[in-house]
Every structure is written in structure tokens, then in C-alpha cells.
Design a protein around this motif. Structure first.
Motif, PDB file in Angstrom:
ATOM      1  N   PRO A  35      37.539  27.026  43.686  1.00  0.00           N
ATOM      2  CA  PRO A  35      38.270  28.457  43.361  1.00  0.00           C
ATOM      3  C   PRO A  35      39.764  28.481  43.837  1.00  0.00           C
ATOM      4  O   PRO A  35      40.005  28.042  45.070  1.00  0.00           O
ATOM      5  N   SER A  36      40.482  29.100  43.238  1.00  0.00           N
ATOM      6  CA  SER A  36      42.027  28.937  43.538  1.00  0.00           C
ATOM      7  C   SER A  36      42.093  30.557  44.242  1.00  0.00           C
ATOM      8  O   SER A  36      41.849  31.334  43.762  1.00  0.00           O
ATOM      9  N   PRO A  37      43.041  30.527  44.994  1.00  0.00           N
ATOM     10  CA  PRO A  37      43.529  31.744  45.926  1.00  0.00           C
ATOM     11  C   PRO A  37      44.591  32.256  44.825  1.00  0.00           C
ATOM     12  O   PRO A  37      44.737  33.406  44.958  1.00  0.00           O
ATOM     13  N   ALA A  38      45.138  31.819  44.016  1.00  0.00           N
ATOM     14  CA  ALA A  38      45.757  32.439  42.868  1.00  0.00           C
ATOM     15  C   ALA A  38      45.985  31.615  41.517  1.00  0.00           C
ATOM     16  O   ALA A  38      45.758  30.634  41.669  1.00  0.00           O
ATOM     17  N   ARG A  39      46.528  32.306  40.640  1.00  0.00           N
ATOM     18  CA  ARG A  39      46.747  31.467  39.346  1.00  0.00           C
ATOM     19  C   ARG A  39      48.168  31.106  39.307  1.00  0.00           C
ATOM     20  O   ARG A  39      48.957  31.797  39.706  1.00  0.00           O
ATOM     21  N   PRO A  40      48.257  29.800  38.915  1.00  0.00           N
ATOM     22  CA  PRO A  40      49.632  29.381  38.551  1.00  0.00           C
ATOM     23  C   PRO A  40      50.457  30.228  37.546  1.00  0.00           C
ATOM     24  O   PRO A  40      49.943  30.885  36.578  1.00  0.00           O
ATOM     25  N   ARG A  41      51.691  30.279  37.558  1.00  0.00           N
ATOM     26  CA  ARG A  41      52.701  30.970  36.675  1.00  0.00           C
ATOM     27  C   ARG A  41      52.222  30.418  34.876  1.00  0.00           C
ATOM     28  O   ARG A  41      51.839  29.093  35.010  1.00  0.00           O
ATOM     29  N   PRO A  42      52.104  30.995  34.029  1.00  0.00           N
ATOM     30  CA  PRO A  42      51.597  30.593  32.705  1.00  0.00           C
ATOM     31  C   PRO A  42      52.557  29.144  32.282  1.00  0.00           C
ATOM     32  O   PRO A  42      51.590  28.436  31.922  1.00  0.00           O
ATOM     33  N   VAL A  43      53.794  29.283  32.606  1.00  0.00           N
ATOM     34  CA  VAL A  43      54.533  28.042  32.129  1.00  0.00           C
ATOM     35  C   VAL A  43      54.183  27.117  33.054  1.00  0.00           C
ATOM     36  O   VAL A  43      54.275  25.692  32.533  1.00  0.00           O
ATOM     37  N   ILE A  44      53.848  27.019  34.180  1.00  0.00           N
ATOM     38  CA  ILE A  44      53.152  25.938  35.149  1.00  0.00           C
ATOM     39  C   ILE A  44      51.726  25.428  34.734  1.00  0.00           C
ATOM     40  O   ILE A  44      51.467  24.340  34.453  1.00  0.00           O
ATOM     41  N   GLU A  45      50.921  26.541  34.405  1.00  0.00           N
ATOM     42  CA  GLU A  45      49.722  26.148  34.016  1.00  0.00           C
ATOM     43  C   GLU A  45      49.661  25.545  32.538  1.00  0.00           C
ATOM     44  O   GLU A  45      48.989  24.484  32.651  1.00  0.00           O
ATOM     45  N   ASP A  46      50.302  25.790  31.943  1.00  0.00           N
ATOM     46  CA  ASP A  46      50.424  25.145  30.531  1.00  0.00           C
ATOM     47  C   ASP A  46      50.840  23.597  30.915  1.00  0.00           C
ATOM     48  O   ASP A  46      50.460  22.478  30.138  1.00  0.00           O
ATOM     49  N   SER A  47      52.078  23.472  31.534  1.00  0.00           N
ATOM     50  CA  SER A  47      52.320  22.150  32.012  1.00  0.00           C
ATOM     51  C   SER A  47      51.460  21.383  32.745  1.00  0.00           C
ATOM     52  O   SER A  47      51.348  19.956  32.270  1.00  0.00           O
ATOM     53  N   TRP A  48      50.841  21.764  33.559  1.00  0.00           N
ATOM     54  CA  TRP A  48      49.816  21.250  34.120  1.00  0.00           C
ATOM     55  C   TRP A  48      48.775  20.357  33.250  1.00  0.00           C
ATOM     56  O   TRP A  48      48.206  19.437  33.430  1.00  0.00           O
ATOM     57  N   SER A  49      48.353  21.348  32.298  1.00  0.00           N
ATOM     58  CA  SER A  49      47.383  21.015  31.311  1.00  0.00           C
ATOM     59  C   SER A  49      47.728  19.767  30.557  1.00  0.00           C
ATOM     60  O   SER A  49      47.185  18.779  29.932  1.00  0.00           O
ATOM     61  N   VAL A 400      52.371  20.848   9.492  1.00  0.00           N
ATOM     62  CA  VAL A 400      51.964  19.675  10.272  1.00  0.00           C
ATOM     63  C   VAL A 400      51.721  20.260  11.869  1.00  0.00           C
ATOM     64  O   VAL A 400      52.603  20.511  12.413  1.00  0.00           O
ATOM     65  N   LEU A 401      50.465  19.901  12.249  1.00  0.00           N
ATOM     66  CA  LEU A 401      50.143  20.669  13.349  1.00  0.00           C
ATOM     67  C   LEU A 401      50.044  19.459  14.637  1.00  0.00           C
ATOM     68  O   LEU A 401      49.855  18.072  14.378  1.00  0.00           O
ATOM     69  N   PRO A 402      50.383  19.960  15.852  1.00  0.00           N
ATOM     70  CA  PRO A 402      50.228  18.975  16.922  1.00  0.00           C
ATOM     71  C   PRO A 402      48.820  18.398  17.225  1.00  0.00           C
ATOM     72  O   PRO A 402      47.894  18.991  16.620  1.00  0.00           O
ATOM     73  N   ASP A 403      48.637  17.402  17.847  1.00  0.00           N
ATOM     74  CA  ASP A 403      47.191  16.948  18.248  1.00  0.00           C
ATOM     75  C   ASP A 403      46.512  18.016  18.971  1.00  0.00           C
ATOM     76  O   ASP A 403      45.229  17.885  18.748  1.00  0.00           O
ATOM     77  N   HIS A 404      46.993  18.767  19.981  1.00  0.00           N
ATOM     78  CA  HIS A 404      46.463  19.523  20.767  1.00  0.00           C
ATOM     79  C   HIS A 404      46.778  21.121  20.723  1.00  0.00           C
ATOM     80  O   HIS A 404      48.042  21.332  20.370  1.00  0.00           O
ATOM     81  N   PRO A 405      45.904  21.928  20.376  1.00  0.00           N
ATOM     82  CA  PRO A 405      46.163  23.248  20.096  1.00  0.00           C
ATOM     83  C   PRO A 405      47.343  24.010  20.910  1.00  0.00           C
ATOM     84  O   PRO A 405      48.031  24.692  20.610  1.00  0.00           O
ATOM     85  N   GLU A 406      47.022  23.797  22.093  1.00  0.00           N
ATOM     86  CA  GLU A 406      48.094  24.487  23.008  1.00  0.00           C
ATOM     87  C   GLU A 406      49.472  24.039  22.942  1.00  0.00           C
ATOM     88  O   GLU A 406      50.216  24.468  23.341  1.00  0.00           O
ATOM     89  N   ASP A 407      49.716  22.687  22.221  1.00  0.00           N
ATOM     90  CA  ASP A 407      51.134  22.345  21.862  1.00  0.00           C
ATOM     91  C   ASP A 407      51.672  22.935  20.606  1.00  0.00           C
ATOM     92  O   ASP A 407      52.704  22.514  20.148  1.00  0.00           O
ATOM     93  N   LEU A 408      50.873  23.899  20.185  1.00  0.00           N
ATOM     94  CA  LEU A 408      51.546  24.702  18.901  1.00  0.00           C
ATOM     95  C   LEU A 408      52.310  25.624  19.300  1.00  0.00           C
ATOM     96  O   LEU A 408      52.161  26.405  19.964  1.00  0.00           O
ATOM     97  N   LEU A 409      53.776  25.313  19.277  1.00  0.00           N
ATOM     98  CA  LEU A 409      54.758  26.219  19.648  1.00  0.00           C
ATOM     99  C   LEU A 409      54.613  26.651  21.096  1.00  0.00           C
ATOM    100  O   LEU A 409      54.364  27.717  21.335  1.00  0.00           O
ATOM    101  N   PRO A 410      54.816  25.571  22.042  1.00  0.00           N
ATOM    102  CA  PRO A 410      54.155  25.955  23.414  1.00  0.00           C
ATOM    103  C   PRO A 410      55.093  26.988  24.119  1.00  0.00           C
ATOM    104  O   PRO A 410      54.615  27.699  25.023  1.00  0.00           O
TER     105      PRO A 410
END
Length: 439
Positions: A35-49, A400-410
């Protein structure tokens, strides 16, 4: 060029040391699954993924990829940023020195082309691989301000344990992209990096301002080139009776005769002397000039384009139009890429109010949507129609889509795009879209 409000790494009023400790706990929890004490910023969370998919080890990040010194010199010479490098240095180097930072300038691939700063701080950069010729995209070094900025296309600040690789936790970085004002193409980025103790929210604003200043100077250089081309074209156009215009190599109009002015023409991808179909002009003859092209629209109607491909699989969106008269490509802005994707999904059309809701989550931005579509239709006249806004029924639209959905206009936070990310699978890359089809 204007940016949305800057997403700085240090929350207002936060103690930098305490926030760094919190980020380290968040980082550890993210890696361990606890369990995390907080969520990272969305831009960081997406980048970690994204970084996890690259297989980068947070404890032993790979050394940055390098190119030879000869290749580095070639890339410096080819980079349009070289024309504004003195301006960037005057604006940032002295500030970076005083703040114990180094200044870095990269190309669109994340390769560091130039580095400036005090010797002591450059030594710090040497230890982590922040050196000229090294690649700092996310695929090479994980989450960092340079790599993440190049993915999302907007300024990013990365502080301490927001970096994925632990050896970078001692750093704070702020970076902003530089785009070519002629066509919106990503040219590279400006970054300032220093010890974690030097973090300050205003650093991101400063780097962003310098990037915009560099773009404005590139725009001024472009206007000077158009003036020279206009002088070359004036004697040629003076005696013409038919419609004609002179454009530079990127399609910007320098001079026009016997027709309504067109701000910019989209030239074929591999244009050469001959004929080609051009948006809003139809069939045209193209003749080379020093630094540009003479275009003569033909009076008769001819074949229109048959296929429009919106390629969202790479680091920057691209639109390709193909037909019997050739093939040409265009780099849309991030906003235009959003609109084109939404119109590709909704082939029967969308009103300005519907697109306002798709892009902004509310119907109160109709004026903004109409202005953006007006700009878009200048490039794609005859392909994108209005009332309602839609692709012409005569063209086949492919996405033409990226391989991963989260890379769709990230970099997009548009509700309509976010909804599509959850609906698109990673197994299909090229999708012909019919009316109201999203897959």
C-alpha cells in the motif's frame, strides 16, 4: 505558443525534504506492491508504467546509449535548434550556474546534443551519464524530465524519487519541449538538472519560457526566409495570368497571384517536379525554386485522395493522405490529433458542442473547438468537412494504434481520448474505421 498551467513537482507550501521522503516511500511501495502512502502525479504514474514495459531495473538502470563523436557533430549540424542555441545559452547558462544546475539541449529522440554548466556540476552529470551524445529517452533511462517531456509534449519537472531509477533520486530536473513553429514538429527539448536540494517550482516556468522564446526566434528566422523567397518569386509571378503561388519547402506561402491567399499548402511527402493533388487546391503542377516551389493549380477537377491514415503508433502523431496523384504527410498538433481521432471514430460527424465535451469535458468551449477546427481544415480542406464536423464520405480513414492502449496520445487528458484508451486492445495496429466504429 502557449502551454496549460505548469504541473510542478513540489506542491505549494510543501517542505522539499519531507516531500522527497514521501516520494521515496511512494516509489518503494510502487515497486513492492505494498500500500502506498500517496499516489504519484498522473504524469509520473503513466511514465513508471511505460518504464516497466521497457524492462528497466530501478536498481541498475542501463547506461545511456551513446553515439560516436562524428555522429554527434552531424546531428548538431542538422538540428534546427542550433540556430537558436546562442539565445538559449544567454537565457539559461548563467542562471543554471548560479543555481548549481547544468543545462542540456536534446534532439527529438532524447539525445543530448549540447551541455553547459559549471565544472563541478558537469562532473555530477558525468557520474549519471548526463553527457553529450547520450540518449535520455524513457526507453533508455526510465522516467526523467527529458524523456517524459518528449513523450507527453509539454513541460515536465521530475523531483527526487519520481525518477524510476534509484541512482537518479539525488537529482531534480525541469524540461520543456521545443517545436518547429512552421509545422509543429518536435525538435527537441531544453532541460536544467541539479542536486535534489536545489528544487524550486519556478525552474519549470523559466525553462518553459526559454523554450517558447526559442520557438519565437525560429519563427522570426522563418519569416526572414519567406521574405527572401518572396523577392526571388516577384519577377516570376509578375507576368503570370493564371493562378499561382510560391511556397517554401514546408508549404508556407511567400507570394500569390490571381487567387485568394492560402496561408499554407501541404506538400506531398516526397514532392518533386510534376503534378500532385493538394488540399483545397486540387490538382496542381509543382516546379522547384531556390528555397521553395512554384505551384500552379489546374482548372479542371481531378481525382481526390482516397485514403487518410492517422498514425498514432510513434512518438508523434502523423497524418498521411494517399490517392491517385501521390502521397503526402502532415504532423498535426496534439490538439488536432485528438480531434482527428475523435472524428475518425465518429464518421457520421460531431457538432462543436459534442467535440467540446469530448475534448474538455464540458460544452462551454465551443468557440475554442471551432477555432481549432478552422485551423485544421486549412491543412485538410476537402478531407475534413463541417456542419457537422466529419471526414469526407469519399475517403477511407485508417487509424494506426500503439502496441499499448496507454500509449494512445499519452499526453492527452481529453475525456473522449481517455475513454478510447480503455476500449482499445493492444493486439491490433491498423484499424479501418467505419461509421461510429472504434475498433
Amino acid at each position: 505558443m502557449s502551454f496549460p498551467p505548469l504541473d510542478t513537482a513540489l506542491p505549494a507550501g510543501a517542505d522539499a525534504r519531507e516531500h522527497a521522503l514521501l516520494l521515496r516511500r511512494v516509489h518503494e511501495a510502487s515497486l513492492s506492491g505494498d500500500p502506498s502512502p500517496a499516489r504519484p502525479r498522473p504524469v509520473i504514474e503513466d511514465s513508471w508504467s511505460r518504464t516497466r514495459r521497457f524492462g528497466i531495473d530501478p536498481d541498475a538502470g542501463p547506461p545511456p546509449r551513446m553515439v560516436s563523436l562524428e555522429e554527434l557533430h552531424r546531428r548538431r549540424e542538422d538540428s534546427p535548434i542550433s540556430e537558436v542555441l546562442p539565445l538559449i545559452r544567454r537565457s539559461l547558462v548563467s542562471v543554471a550556474d548560479e543555481a548549481d544546475h547544468i543545462m542540456l539541449v536534446t534532439d527529438a529522440s532524447g539525445q543530448i546534443l549540447w551541455r553547459d554548466g559549471a565544472h563541478r556540476i558537469r562532473t555530477m552529470g558525468d557520474r549519471v551519464g548526463l553527457i553529450e551524445g547520450a540518449y535520455w529517452n524513457e526507453g533508455s533511462t526510465g522516467t526523467n524530465a527529458i524523456g517524459t517531456t518528449l513523450v507527453v509534449g509539454r513541460p515536465v519537472q521530475v523531483y527526487s524519487a519520481e525518477h524510476f531509477v534509484r541512482s537518479l533520486h539525488a537529482l531534480t530536473c525541469a524540461c520543456a519541449p521545443i517545436h518547429d513553429p512552421r509545422d509543429g514538429r518536435l525538435l527537441g527539448a531544453i532541460d536544467v538538472t541539479g542536486p535534489v536540494s536545489t528544487v524550486h517550482p519556478s525552474t519549470l516556468a523559466l525553462v518553459s519560457a526559454v523554450a517558447q522564446l526559442a520557438e519565437a526566434h525560429l519563427q522570426s528566422i522563418h519569416h526572414t526566409h519567406l521574405e527572401r523567397l518572396r523577392s526571388v518569386a516577384a519577377p516570376l509571378l509578375a507576368g503570370m495570368r493564371e493562378r499561382a503561388l510560391v511556397v517554401d519547402d514546408t508549404g508556407w506561402t511567400a507570394a500569390v497571384v490571381n487567387m485568394e491567399p492560402v496561408r499554407r499548402v501541404l506538400l506531398p511527402k516526397h514532392h518533386e517536379t510534376g503534378t500532385a493533388w493538394l488540399p483545397a487546391l486540387g490538382e496542381c503542377s509543382l516546379e522547384p525554386l531556390p528555397g521553395g516551389w512554384l505551384i500552379r493549380p489546374r482548372p479542371a477537377e481531378c481525382a481526390s485522395p482516397s485514403t487518410v491514415t492517422l498514425d498514432l503508433s510513434g512518438p508523434a502523431p502523423a497524418v498521411t493522405v494517399a490517392g491517385s496523384s501521390g502521397r503526402w504527410a502532415h504532423r498535426p498538433t496534439p490538439r488536432h490529433a485528438e480531434l482527428l481521432l475523435l472524428l475518425a471514430v465518429h464518421r457520421s460527424g460531431r457538432t462543436a458542442a459534442q467535440l467540446s465535451h469530448d475534448v474538455f469535458g464540458a460544452v462551454g468551449h465551443v468557440v475554442t473547438v471551432r477555432a481549432e477546427l478552422s485551423r485544421l481544415r486549412r491543412h485538410l480542406g476537402g478531407i475534413v468537412e463541417s456542419r457537422p464536423y466529419r471526414f469526407s464520405e469519399d475517403v477511407v480513414v485508417r487509424v494506426v494504434l500503439p502496441d499499448h492502449p496507454e500509449d494512445l496520445l499519452p499526453g492527452s487528458v481529453a475525456p473522449g481520448v481517455r475513454a478510447l484508451r480503455s476500449r482499445v486492445g493492444s493486439g491490433e495496429r491498423a484499424i479501418p474505421l467505419g461509421a461510429e466504429s472504434a475498433t
